[in-house]
Design an enzyme around this catalytic site. Structure first.
Site, PDB file in Angstrom:
ATOM      1  N   CYS A 162      -1.233   8.664   7.174  1.00  0.00           N
ATOM      2  CA  CYS A 162      -2.584   8.355   6.707  1.00  0.00           C
ATOM      3  C   CYS A 162      -3.496   8.074   7.912  1.00  0.00           C
ATOM      4  CB  CYS A 162      -2.555   7.138   5.791  1.00  0.00           C
ATOM      5  SG  CYS A 162      -1.677   7.422   4.248  1.00  0.00           S
ATOM      6  N   CYS A 216       7.694   4.058   6.368  1.00  0.00           N
ATOM      7  CA  CYS A 216       6.883   3.638   5.230  1.00  0.00           C
ATOM      8  C   CYS A 216       7.729   3.264   4.032  1.00  0.00           C
ATOM      9  CB  CYS A 216       5.932   4.753   4.835  1.00  0.00           C
ATOM     10  SG  CYS A 216       6.786   6.252   4.360  1.00  0.00           S
ATOM     11  N   CYS A 269       0.846  -1.208   0.000  1.00  0.00           N
ATOM     12  CA  CYS A 269       0.000   0.000   0.000  1.00  0.00           C
ATOM     13  C   CYS A 269       0.879   1.254   0.000  1.00  0.00           C
ATOM     14  CB  CYS A 269      -0.926  -0.021   1.208  1.00  0.00           C
ATOM     15  SG  CYS A 269      -2.128   1.327   1.210  1.00  0.00           S
ATOM     16  N   CYS A 270       1.886   1.281   0.911  1.00  0.00           N
ATOM     17  CA  CYS A 270       2.796   2.441   0.943  1.00  0.00           C
ATOM     18  C   CYS A 270       3.528   2.582  -0.394  1.00  0.00           C
ATOM     19  CB  CYS A 270       3.801   2.307   2.088  1.00  0.00           C
ATOM     20  SG  CYS A 270       3.114   2.620   3.728  1.00  0.00           S
ATOM     21  N   CYS A 284      -3.737   4.566   9.542  1.00  0.00           N
ATOM     22  CA  CYS A 284      -2.456   4.017  10.024  1.00  0.00           C
ATOM     23  C   CYS A 284      -1.806   4.884  11.098  1.00  0.00           C
ATOM     24  CB  CYS A 284      -1.492   3.840   8.856  1.00  0.00           C
ATOM     25  SG  CYS A 284      -2.126   2.719   7.600  1.00  0.00           S
TER      26      CYS A 284
END
Ligand code: SF4
Length: 248
Positions: free
Chosen positions: A205, A233, A122-123, A208
């Site tokens: 985010c 990240c 995702c990162c 997170c």
């Protein structure tokens, strides 16, 4: 490269924040500053805007931010406030629509809670890929990293070689304590994210990031479910020591 970095580190150590940014802007006309809108980055944005005004716009540094699509509303509002306050147009780097769909199909929209691999994926598409685009053509990368933020960041220097992006990375706040940073922000009435007052020292985010508890590390609220892991990240990962630099 090693000698050049040592020279920059020596010179930058004895300069004020504005002088540091002046030197970087003069030597690296295509420098890019990546802002997360955190306290450090807001202080740097203020300093860049001030330097720009002093030089009548001739000493420019491009400011970009990662609009991941999962930011807090407070952070989105802060981008707008900062642009208005300093007369800037912070460039928002976004992930491609195709990558959002691909990730959701494979892991689910919030699949990052399920495994480190899914979180890194995702990162990667929300942050790393857009960052690569933002740094295309840059001759230096400026960040707001400070040495006293967390364990690995204690190795931060003013100038370092970033292996991942093959760029000199400048950290003009490397020697700033959180107290000194707080004073700078207060003295200059720099706009900051209201979440900081609700125990969010480090904000990423929304899904997170959580508030920290008394005594916790400043970055303990980031990816908190990944205990005993490096809370990064992938943008700013530990670099090899100078003897391992590819240019040595
Ligand atoms: S911080 Fe969370 S939501 Fe943001 S890019 Fe990384 S895993 Fe995805």
């Amino acid at each position: 490269m090693k000698n050049l970095l040592e020279k920059f580190n020596k010179e930058l150590k004895n300069m004020s924040l504005l002088q540091r940014l002046e030197m970087i802007a003069d030597k690296f006309p295509k420098a890019v500053f990546t802002s997360s809108l955190g306290l450090e980055d807001q202080a740097l944005t203020w300093a860049i805007a001030k330097n720009w005004a002093i030089a009548n716009g001739s000493r420019n540094i491009k400011i970009v931010t990662l609009q991941t699509g999962r930011l807090f509303l407070e952070t989105i509002e802060l981008i707008k406030t900062t642009n208005e306050r300093f007369g800037l147009n912070i460039i928002e780097l976004t992930p491609s629509a195709a990558s959002v769909e691909e990730y959701s199909a494979k892991y689910g929209l919030n699949g990052f809670y399920d495994s480190i691999q899914a979180r890194k994926a995702c990162c990667d598409f929300r942050k790393i890929a857009p960052l690569k685009k933002g740094l295309e053509g840059a001759d230096a990368w400026i960040t707001g990293l400070r040495a006293d933020q967390s364990g690995y960041r204690s190795q931060i220097e003013f100038a370092q070689w970033d292996k991942k992006f093959s760029l000199i990375k400048f950290n003009p706040l490397a020697d700033f304590s959180s107290e000194k940073l707080g004073e700078l922000i207060e003295e200059n009435n720099i706009p900051v994210n209201p979440l900081h007052k609700r125990n969010y020292p480090s904000i990423g985010c929304e899904p997170c990031t959580r508030a920290i508890k008394p005594g916790e590390d400043e970055r303990a609220g980031r990816w908190w479910w990944e205990r005993d892991q490096n809370q990064e990240c992938g943008l700013h990962e530990p670099e090899p020591q100078p003897t391992n630099h590819p240019a040595n």
